[in-house]
Design a protein around this motif. Sequence first.
Motif, PDB file in Angstrom:
ATOM      1  N   ALA B 189     -47.800  26.213  -0.466  1.00 55.44           N
ATOM      2  CA  ALA B 189     -49.188  26.251   0.008  1.00 55.44           C
ATOM      3  C   ALA B 189     -50.061  27.029  -0.973  1.00 55.44           C
ATOM      4  N   ALA B 190     -49.526  28.146  -1.496  1.00 55.21           N
ATOM      5  CA  ALA B 190     -50.281  28.947  -2.467  1.00 55.21           C
ATOM      6  C   ALA B 190     -50.492  28.155  -3.750  1.00 55.21           C
ATOM      7  N   GLU B 191     -49.435  27.481  -4.189  1.00 51.43           N
ATOM      8  CA  GLU B 191     -49.524  26.667  -5.411  1.00 51.43           C
ATOM      9  C   GLU B 191     -50.543  25.542  -5.228  1.00 51.43           C
ATOM     10  N   GLY B 192     -50.449  24.876  -4.083  1.00 48.87           N
ATOM     11  CA  GLY B 192     -51.354  23.758  -3.808  1.00 48.87           C
ATOM     12  C   GLY B 192     -52.813  24.178  -3.743  1.00 48.87           C
ATOM     13  N   ALA B 193     -53.042  25.437  -3.350  1.00 48.97           N
ATOM     14  CA  ALA B 193     -54.424  25.924  -3.215  1.00 48.97           C
ATOM     15  C   ALA B 193     -54.968  26.494  -4.513  1.00 48.97           C
ATOM     16  N   GLY B 194     -54.140  26.501  -5.559  1.00 47.50           N
ATOM     17  CA  GLY B 194     -54.658  26.894  -6.869  1.00 47.50           C
ATOM     18  C   GLY B 194     -54.187  28.228  -7.410  1.00 47.50           C
ATOM     19  N   ALA B 195     -53.184  28.832  -6.769  1.00 45.96           N
ATOM     20  CA  ALA B 195     -52.655  30.093  -7.317  1.00 45.96           C
ATOM     21  C   ALA B 195     -51.968  29.808  -8.649  1.00 45.96           C
ATOM     22  N   ASP B 196     -52.106  30.758  -9.596  1.00 46.61           N
ATOM     23  CA  ASP B 196     -51.454  30.603 -10.894  1.00 46.61           C
ATOM     24  C   ASP B 196     -50.017  31.096 -10.858  1.00 46.61           C
ATOM     25  N   ALA B 197     -49.731  31.956  -9.879  1.00 46.54           N
ATOM     26  CA  ALA B 197     -48.373  32.501  -9.730  1.00 46.54           C
ATOM     27  C   ALA B 197     -48.231  33.031  -8.305  1.00 46.54           C
ATOM     28  N   VAL B 198     -46.997  33.141  -7.854  1.00 44.64           N
ATOM     29  CA  VAL B 198     -46.766  33.825  -6.583  1.00 44.64           C
ATOM     30  C   VAL B 198     -45.964  35.093  -6.878  1.00 44.64           C
ATOM     31  N   SER B 199     -46.316  36.178  -6.219  1.00 47.03           N
ATOM     32  CA  SER B 199     -45.524  37.399  -6.385  1.00 47.03           C
ATOM     33  C   SER B 199     -44.903  37.735  -5.042  1.00 47.03           C
ATOM     34  N   LEU B 200     -43.614  37.984  -5.072  1.00 43.18           N
ATOM     35  CA  LEU B 200     -42.896  38.281  -3.852  1.00 43.18           C
ATOM     36  C   LEU B 200     -41.657  39.105  -4.210  1.00 43.18           C
ATOM     37  N   ILE B 201     -41.289  39.995  -3.270  1.00 42.15           N
ATOM     38  CA  ILE B 201     -41.744  40.055  -1.892  1.00 42.15           C
ATOM     39  C   ILE B 201     -42.538  41.332  -1.618  1.00 42.15           C
ATOM     40  N   ASN B 202     -43.390  41.274  -0.601  1.00 42.16           N
ATOM     41  CA  ASN B 202     -43.960  42.487  -0.043  1.00 42.16           C
ATOM     42  C   ASN B 202     -42.858  43.130   0.825  1.00 42.16           C
ATOM     43  N   THR B 203     -43.158  44.216   1.489  1.00 42.24           N
ATOM     44  CA  THR B 203     -42.131  44.915   2.271  1.00 42.24           C
ATOM     45  C   THR B 203     -41.735  44.138   3.529  1.00 42.24           C
ATOM     46  N   TYR B 204     -40.526  44.456   4.024  1.00 43.07           N
ATOM     47  CA  TYR B 204     -40.064  43.893   5.300  1.00 43.07           C
ATOM     48  C   TYR B 204     -40.577  44.745   6.445  1.00 43.07           C
TER      49      TYR B 204
END
Lengths: 258, 315
Positions: B189-204
Amino acid sequence: MQQFKAKILSNKKIAPDHYVLSFKPPKAAGQTTPGQFFNIRVSNAYNPLLRRPFGAHRISPEKIEILYKVVGKATSILSAKKKGSLLDIIGPLGNGFKAPPDASAAILVAGGHGVAPLHALAASLTAVPKVVALIGARTKTHVISENEFKGLGAKVHIATEDGSKGHKGLVTDLLRKHFNRQTGKPANRQTIYACGPKAMLKAVAKIAREHCIPCQVSLEEYVACGTGACLGCAVKTRSGYKLICKDGPVFDSKEIIW
Amino acid sequence: MVKRTSMDTKLSVKLGKLNLKNPVILASGTCGFGKEMEGLIDINKLGAIVTKTITLDKREGNPPPRVVETPGGLLNSIGLDNDGLKNFLFEKIPYLEKLKMPVIVSIAGNDIREFKKLAKELSAIPCVNAIEVNLSCPNIIHKNAKFSLPAQDTKAVGKIISGVRKMTTRTLFAKLSPNVTDIKEIAKAAEGAGADAVSLINTYPGMLVDIKTMKPRLGGVTGGLSGPCIKPLALKCVRDATGAVKIPVVGMGGIMCADDAIEFILCGASAIQVGTANFVNPRAGLEILEGIGKYLGRNKMKNIKSLIGKLKVEG
């Protein structure tokens, strides 16, 4: 402030649960002032994960002493460290006590190992004519640094919860007594400096307010980074949240929302 | 003449339009606004830093205690304590613009309008090289939302990222939560909306209880868990995400040393972020950088690109 490795010069038990550890600070770490602390990594394993903060108990260019109580895993590991082994330290950190130059008297109020930074402070108050140290502890064997304060010329009063030494009761009883004796006399140019459990500090702040005496308190909270990056050690003050590690650990007691 | 090729390009990576001299980035919330690391390390040697998340208006943050430790982990409930955009522009930018490496600014908003405004204002600042959209802080409450985090909802992710995308040409990272049913769908979904990269993970999300007082150990009751104890969970998320999207994945979660970082790179991370380790050892980022270089040397690999995603799975 610097991260450095320091050799442990000594690590001695001085009371049933209390130890004094000394190390040589590197010159580049800069001058340490009373009330400042060092964030120490006690183990390279990840349990405990974080560093632990320890206030300077005795300060000299050659040697910093910290006084600590064994309360959990980190302090237990620290207590087993031998002379000569290396400690990973960040410091000195935070803002210490501020001593007004024209003070007539300093009243130090310590609860338990709250004596730790107050001893360093007492040693720096050479220009203050009168220094009174009020020390509270569980029993007489838990009273720490009595002779050290006396050696610095301070007048020492003890309170123990079980009455095995000095006044039976709380150290704040001693503080009340101290001011009640002063009734009618001018109370200007006195400052209270306090370190100990939060409930004690709250009571000290109340007494200070009643007698209109300036009061500085050294607070404790879980500290993660120690350098103001994580915003973890927040304390609620009249001007919003402040950080124990960067804005404190010493605060004007009027500023704190208890 | 000294041959400069190897060391200069060996570790360099490209994330969107952003060229990093190496893949080691300091994670949001663990290095302040750079200045907090002064005196401890030369941060200019690192690939980039991600600032503490900023919001449009000042946020006071959550009540103390805000941090508490658990074996191998740190549970926090800071609550996006920050002084807001205006303060950031006047008080933090002067230091950040002097840095000699890319600055990634983390942003969070209460609604799409705030995300867009932050992105627009920040895009006018030359030293803001990239924006990391924090869709996954577990310590704030999103009113009227179906899910507790935007990063748990493909629709919310799509809406926020495409909204921000319209406002900026800077490199855009979407910071994702591990606390989802299917990380692949969220990353897509992030890629489809135009993000250049995804960073993961945030905290649990997690919590701890003090049985003496019978109270939660955190003032905010629940918090976010980070540190070495979450590394295996994080690696799985990163591997899943890299298999689902074509854009680069920036991996993080419990990275304490170079070996940890290499695990993430093998699982497909193009770059890594160092977070909780900064508190334990401020030099962790620099040590990780050195360790990755040595690993490439030991394994006779020409550059970091030959390591990314090279996990060997039998059968």
